[in-house]
Design an enzyme around this catalytic site. Structure first.
Site, PDB file in Angstrom:
ATOM      1  CG  ASN A  10      -1.709   1.208   1.444  1.00 22.87           C
ATOM      2  OD1 ASN A  10      -1.758   2.074   0.572  1.00 22.87           O
ATOM      3  ND2 ASN A  10      -2.357   1.322   2.603  1.00 22.87           N
ATOM      4  CD  GLU A 168      -3.519  -2.848   7.196  1.00 25.10           C
ATOM      5  OE1 GLU A 168      -2.363  -2.955   6.780  1.00 25.10           O
ATOM      6  OE2 GLU A 168      -4.272  -1.917   6.878  1.00 25.10           O
TER       7      GLU A 168
HETATM    8  P1  PGA Z   1       2.848  -0.071   7.597  1.00 23.16           P
HETATM    9  O1  PGA Z   1       1.403   0.176   6.995  1.00 23.16           O
HETATM   10  O2  PGA Z   1       3.381  -1.337   6.996  1.00 23.16           O
HETATM   11  O3  PGA Z   1       3.650   1.140   7.199  1.00 23.16           O
HETATM   12  O4  PGA Z   1       2.688  -0.198   9.084  1.00 23.16           O
HETATM   13  C1  PGA Z   1       0.508  -0.888   6.772  1.00 23.16           C
HETATM   14  C2  PGA Z   1      -0.785  -0.384   6.173  1.00 23.16           C
HETATM   15  O5  PGA Z   1      -1.250   0.685   6.548  1.00 23.16           O
HETATM   16  O6  PGA Z   1      -1.376  -1.052   5.303  1.00 23.16           O
END
Ligand code: PGA
Length: 252
Positions: A10, A168
């Site tokens: 992402n 998440e």
């Molecule tokens: P991060 O973000 O890997 O930077 O913690 C994950 C996400 O928001 O999908």
């Protein structure tokens, strides 16, 4: 049940079109010999058609980060599922915690967006997660159950055959904090049985459940070793292709 592992990046609000194409092209090079896992990146909407073009005939797939649930109309600043699909996306992130937190996304809008995505032939990646406070108050399952059941309440089994769920924990996103292996294992097991309760054992067995929140090359192997973890949704660590490939090739 054989669920194909899925590693998704992402890119949030990072990279100009040119930078996005550069990174995507490099990633495709690094993935040229890849059969598994399935790989997807979600660049900004502006970069999406450019990145999709650059990734044609490569194993790397493209997704979008958000959509509007209406098909068209007077919705200044928004884009529809059909436009996203036409730009070359296969997947769509829906309900990311940053959208819930900063842009007023609710379970209701999430549900409408999933409907719009399905109608346009996009595969939804439904993102859910609890905040630190909700976890401390021991409301994690309550929050997740509500996000899943409200987000998916209008749909039947057939419509959800390509659904991907991404757990998440909000407190682990972009913070460097990763949920412990035990925490992830418990939640993913819970989510799979929730899908079984809400829909069917078959759907629960088939649905890929990703973990997201500070996934990096150093922790991906342990996370992917958890029985009910079928992949990862990666933010920061997906921005550099030469770093991201170490997550994608977690098994080597
Ligand atoms: P991060 O973000 O890997 O930077 O913690 C994950 C996400 O928001 O999908």
């Amino acid at each position: 049940m054989n669920r194909r592992p899925f590693i998704a990046g992402n890119w949030k609000m990072h990279k100009t079109g040119q930078q996005a194409v550069q990174t995507a092209t490099r990633l495709a090079e690094l993935c040229s010999d890849l059969t598994d896992p399935e790989v997807m990146i979600a660049p900004t909407s502006l970069s999406l058609p450019l990145v999709a073009k650059a990734l044609e005939n490569t194993p790397v797939k493209v997704g979008a980060q958000n959509l509007h649930f209406e098909k068209q109309g007077a919705f200044t600043g928004e884009i529809s599922a059909e436009m996203i699909k036409a730009a070359g996306a296969e997947y769509i992130l829906i309900g990311h915690s940053e959208r819930r937190q900063y842009f007023g996304e609710t379970d209701e809008s999430v549900c409408k967006k999933i409907k719009a995505a399905l109608e346009a032939g996009l595969k939804p990646v439904l993102c859910i997660g609890e905040t630190q406070e909700q976890r401390e108050e021991k409301n994690t399952y309550l929050v997740l159950d509500k996000q899943v059941s409200n987000g998916l309440k209008r749909f039947g089994l057939e419509e959800l055959s390509d659904l991907v769920l991404a757990y998440e924990p909000v407190w682990a996103i972009g913070t460097g904090l990763t949920a412990s292996i035990e925490q992830v294992a418990q939640v993913h097991k819970h989510l799979r049985s929730l899908l079984e309760d809400l829909f069917s054992k078959d759907l629960a067995d088939r649905t890929r459940i990703l973990y997201g929140g500070s996934v990096k090359p150093e922790n991906v192997k342990d996370l992917m070793g958890i029985e009910d973890v079928d992949g990862a949704l990666v933010g920061g660590a997906s921005l550099d292709a030469d770093n991201f490939i170490n997550i994608i090739k977690y098994n080597e």
